[in-house]
Each structure stands twice: as C-alpha cells, then as structure tokens.
Design a protein around this motif. Structure first.
Motif, short mmCIF file in Angstrom:
data_model
loop_
_atom_site.label_atom_id
_atom_site.label_comp_id
_atom_site.label_asym_id
_atom_site.label_seq_id
_atom_site.Cartn_x
_atom_site.Cartn_y
_atom_site.Cartn_z
N SER A 101 -15.39 -73.93 71.58
CA SER A 101 -14.78 -74.55 70.67
C SER A 101 -15.50 -74.70 69.21
CB SER A 101 -14.75 -76.25 70.72
OG SER A 101 -15.88 -76.55 71.21
N GLY A 102 -16.76 -74.55 69.33
CA GLY A 102 -17.50 -74.41 67.94
C GLY A 102 -17.47 -73.12 67.38
N ASP A 103 -16.77 -71.94 68.27
CA ASP A 103 -16.70 -70.71 67.52
C ASP A 103 -15.39 -70.54 66.84
OD1 ASP A 103 -18.95 -69.97 68.56
OD2 ASP A 103 -18.35 -69.22 70.68
N ILE A 104 -14.55 -71.34 67.01
CA ILE A 104 -12.95 -71.30 66.10
C ILE A 104 -13.37 -71.48 64.79
CG2 ILE A 104 -11.03 -72.52 65.74
CD1 ILE A 104 -11.29 -73.62 68.69
N THR A 105 -12.48 -70.29 64.13
CA THR A 105 -12.77 -70.19 62.52
C THR A 105 -11.50 -70.14 62.04
OG1 THR A 105 -12.65 -67.69 62.44
CG2 THR A 105 -14.93 -68.86 62.74
N GLY A 106 -11.35 -70.44 60.85
CA GLY A 106 -9.86 -70.47 60.14
C GLY A 106 -9.69 -71.29 59.06
N THR A 107 -8.45 -71.59 58.55
CA THR A 107 -8.41 -72.37 57.66
C THR A 107 -7.04 -73.47 57.88
OG1 THR A 107 -9.07 -71.16 55.90
CG2 THR A 107 -7.64 -73.13 55.20
N VAL A 108 -7.15 -74.71 57.91
CA VAL A 108 -6.11 -75.74 57.92
C VAL A 108 -5.63 -76.45 56.74
CG1 VAL A 108 -5.34 -77.89 59.16
CG2 VAL A 108 -6.65 -76.27 60.29
N ARG A 109 -4.36 -75.93 56.43
CA ARG A 109 -4.03 -76.84 55.12
C ARG A 109 -3.10 -77.97 55.16
NH1 ARG A 109 0.58 -75.50 51.06
NH2 ARG A 109 -0.18 -76.33 49.07
N LEU A 110 -3.66 -79.16 54.94
CA LEU A 110 -2.80 -80.27 55.27
C LEU A 110 -2.60 -81.10 54.00
CD1 LEU A 110 -2.31 -82.70 57.32
CD2 LEU A 110 -4.20 -83.41 56.64
N LEU A 111 -1.26 -81.51 53.81
CA LEU A 111 -0.52 -82.18 52.70
C LEU A 111 -0.38 -83.29 52.98
CD1 LEU A 111 2.47 -79.37 52.03
CD2 LEU A 111 -0.02 -79.31 51.28
N LEU A 137 -11.12 -76.88 55.83
CA LEU A 137 -10.00 -77.90 55.92
C LEU A 137 -9.64 -77.96 54.23
CD1 LEU A 137 -8.21 -79.85 57.14
CD2 LEU A 137 -9.63 -81.68 57.02
N GLN A 138 -8.52 -77.77 53.97
CA GLN A 138 -7.76 -77.97 52.76
C GLN A 138 -6.67 -79.09 52.82
OE1 GLN A 138 -5.95 -74.34 51.48
NE2 GLN A 138 -8.04 -73.08 51.34
N ILE A 139 -6.93 -80.08 52.02
CA ILE A 139 -6.20 -81.24 52.03
C ILE A 139 -5.81 -81.47 50.69
CG2 ILE A 139 -5.95 -83.84 52.14
CD1 ILE A 139 -8.00 -83.63 54.41
N GLU A 140 -4.41 -81.45 50.30
CA GLU A 140 -3.71 -81.66 49.12
C GLU A 140 -2.98 -82.91 49.01
OE1 GLU A 140 -2.07 -78.03 47.44
OE2 GLU A 140 -2.85 -76.87 48.95
N VAL A 141 -3.05 -83.58 47.93
CA VAL A 141 -2.28 -84.97 47.60
C VAL A 141 -1.07 -84.54 46.98
CG1 VAL A 141 -2.22 -87.10 46.97
CG2 VAL A 141 -4.33 -86.33 47.79
N MET A 142 0.16 -84.85 47.57
CA MET A 142 1.59 -84.60 46.80
C MET A 142 2.48 -85.90 47.10
SD MET A 142 2.40 -80.83 48.10
CE MET A 142 1.30 -79.37 47.63
N ARG A 143 3.24 -85.96 46.35
CA ARG A 143 4.44 -86.86 46.89
C ARG A 143 5.30 -86.26 47.99
NH1 ARG A 143 8.32 -87.18 41.51
NH2 ARG A 143 9.49 -88.34 42.97
N SER A 144 5.91 -87.38 48.63
CA SER A 144 6.60 -87.10 49.96
C SER A 144 7.55 -86.03 49.99
CB SER A 144 6.86 -88.27 50.58
OG SER A 144 6.03 -89.41 50.94
N SER A 145 8.09 -86.03 48.93
CA SER A 145 9.56 -84.90 49.01
C SER A 145 8.87 -83.51 48.75
CB SER A 145 10.30 -85.28 47.60
OG SER A 145 9.62 -85.27 46.28
N GLU A 146 7.72 -83.44 47.84
CA GLU A 146 7.02 -82.30 47.75
C GLU A 146 6.56 -81.49 49.08
OE1 GLU A 146 4.25 -83.17 44.93
OE2 GLU A 146 5.80 -82.91 43.08
N THR A 157 0.00 -76.27 57.17
CA THR A 157 -0.12 -76.36 58.57
C THR A 157 0.67 -77.64 58.84
OG1 THR A 157 -2.49 -75.63 58.41
CG2 THR A 157 -2.09 -76.81 60.37
N ALA A 158 0.55 -78.90 58.37
CA ALA A 158 1.04 -80.23 58.82
C ALA A 158 1.09 -80.93 57.37
CB ALA A 158 0.66 -80.78 59.90
N GLY A 159 1.72 -82.03 57.61
CA GLY A 159 1.89 -83.16 56.42
C GLY A 159 1.86 -84.46 56.87
N LEU A 160 1.27 -85.26 56.08
CA LEU A 160 1.58 -86.72 56.22
C LEU A 160 2.11 -87.46 55.23
CD1 LEU A 160 -2.04 -87.51 57.55
CD2 LEU A 160 -0.32 -87.82 59.13
#
Length: 322
Positions: A101-111, A137-146, A157-160
């Motif tokens: 698990s510690g060897d996993i690399t990459g980027t997660v983009r969460l809105l 981890l890249q987290i970007e704050v947006m309006r829900s519609s965006e 990757t995913a959104g909240l």
C-alpha cells in the motif's frame, strides 16, 4: 451446555451469506433497489431477491417501501450498522495484509463544496495519507453545479457536492446529512428574543444563497419561504456559506445555515436560532463519481478508503454530533 438461543445463533452464523449483507449495505446507501442494482452491476430482480433472502434468513423485515418512500425498519437500521462494522473490519484486514500500500503512487483530484465540516472526513484524510504517503491529493473548492459538470466531463476522481437531481452517469451516495434552520445575528433586532413564531419572521429581510433558486441545489429553502408567505426582500446573496454566515451575523437579514456548522456560533452568541424549532429542510452532501471512469490504482485506493469510512460511521457520527 448449549441453549436454544446459542444454537440458533450458531445456525444463523453458518447460513448467513456475506454477499447478502454486502448487497443490503449498497441498497441502504443508495436508498433504492434500482440504483443499488446499477452500482453492483446486477439486475433489479436479483437485488430484490437478495434482499428477500436476507430478510428470510434473519426472520425480520428490513425495509418498508410505499411507492417511492424508502424506510428501513428498526431491525434494518441495526443490520446496516453491524454489516458496516463487519465490512470495515474486513477492509482494514485487507489493508493490513497488503504491504504494497505504501508503494502506490499517483494523483487524486477531488472536487468539493466549501465548509466540509466533518471530523470523520478529516480523520479519513489523515488515515489515507498515512497509508499512501506517495499519493498526491488535489482538492478544489467549487459550486455544486460546477462539480457535477466536471465529473460528467470525466475530469476528476470524485466530488463532494449537493445534487438534488440524480445523474444517470454519476454514482451518488449521501456523505453528510445536513439540516438547515433559520438564524439571525447579534446585530439583528430579533437576536435573543424568546417565544417567536414563524409568523414573526414573515416580513424580515433575507440573506440568501445564490443556489436557492427553484430547481437548484438549495431550492428547498426557497420553497419553504414561498409556502410560509415570507414577504421580506432578499438584501444580500452569496455562493459562499462563510459569507452567508458573515452577512447574517452582521445583521443584513435572517438566513438559513446548516445546524452543525453554527454550533460554536450559538455557544458564543454570535448567532440566534429562530423558529421553527425543527428546522426547515434537509440538504445532503453526496459523494459523486462517474460510473464509467476507469480509476487508477491511487484513485481506487482513495475511493475504497472513503467507502470504508462511510461503512464505519453513521451519518450522525460524520457530523460530529455532540
């Protein structure tokens, strides 16, 4: 010496199928047999049959359905809680045994929408970073519609986000169950007034979210005002929860905020709770992801982790109820 009760429990353990519990978990998360079937890549009759088999095995009705109304029974809520704990333990066991698990690399983009106020969510992020320190981890704050538009374009990757209208191409699960109520600030004439009713508020000016338009993500707030016959003007608007909170405190007007967000404001007497006592609307934040998106190893690890968190903690616990 065994008793009839222990023998019955042993019989239940031997015949209970984990796959039935897993299917029930998804049904409860989706609040729909058809959406659960889509998520599990099964037919709707197959999911309905699995639910019936689980109910027959346990000898309890777990879900009551009347038209579009979906309501778990008391037994259903308890089975959901216990099954979530079991799933969480199994998932953690898998993580413990996987020394890669510690060897996993990459980027997660969460809105995400602003003010994701949840101690459980904060702990999940900490746990994920400890387990996968090489995942960015890249987290970007947006309006829900965006957020919805970006996910439909398959750019994250995913959104909240708030999402009142389900999208066929998006998988949607409730992450936070928010209750909105009406508040005024310390500089408002109603601050500290006891014994108020909704009728006392009808002529007050309002501070409003830009998404309180009919059909938008916060439209239940506008519907409540229309149904009650509010006549005051909307004197200030913003898409930011923090700015709405600031404007209400400053006395521009009364306005709606999630109850759990303003607990400290109430204790510090910055804000004052107004009627109705039960609040006015539930507006949920959903975990959204595109159904057809091919996830990287890092993205799948992130989604698996947040799934385990949702199984382990109830909706009330995610809000950090005190």
């Amino acid at each position: 010496m065994t008793t009839p009760r222990t023998e019955a429990a042993r019989f239940l353990h031997d015949r209970l199928d984990w796959n039935l519990l897993r299917t029930f978990l998804v049904i409860m998360q989706e609040r729909s047999v058809s959406r659960a079937a889509a998520r599990l890549y099964l037919t709707q009759p197959a999911v309905s049959l699995a639910l019936k088999r689980l109910e027959d095995t346990l000898g309890r009705t777990l879900i009551q359905r009347h038209g579009t109304v979906f309501r778990p029974t008391r037994a259903g809520e308890e089975v959901y809680r216990l099954a979530g704990e079991i799933y969480g333990q199994m998932s953690r066991l898998e993580t413990e045994l996987d020394d890669r698990s510690g060897d996993i690399t990459g980027t997660v983009r969460l809105l995400t929408v602003s003010r994701m106020d949840s101690p459980v969510y904060d702990e999940f992020l900490a746990d994920f970073h400890r387990a996968h320190p090489r995942v960015d981890l890249q987290i970007e704050v947006m309006r829900s519609s965006e957020i919805v538009s970006s996910l439909l374009r398959n750019t994250a990757t995913a959104g909240l986000a708030l999402c009142r209208t389900p999208q066929d191409k998006l998988e949607q699960r409730c992450f936070l169950h928010q209750r909105y109520a009406i508040f005024c600030g310390r500089h408002h004439r109603l601050f500290g007034r006891q014994g108020l009713t909704v009728a006392d508020l009808l002529e007050e000016n309002f501070v409003s979210f830009t998404t309180e338009q009919l059909g938008d993500s916060l439209s239940p707030l506008a519907v409540f005002r229309d149904q009650q016959g509010f006549t005051g003007r909307i004197v200030a608007v913003s898409s930011s929860l923090d700015e709405i909170r600031r404007l209400i405190f400053a006395g521009y007007g009364i306005g709606c905020l999630p109850e759990h967000i303003v607990r400290d404001d109430l204790l510090q007497q910055r804000l004052w709770r107004l009627p109705p006592d039960e609040g006015i609307a539930d507006v949920d934040i959903h975990l959204l992801q595109r159904r057809s998106r091919k996830m990287t190893i890092a993205e799948q690890a992130f989604l698996d982790g947040i799934e385990r968190t949702m199984q382990r903690y109830s909706l009330a616990e995610r809000l950090g109820g005190r």
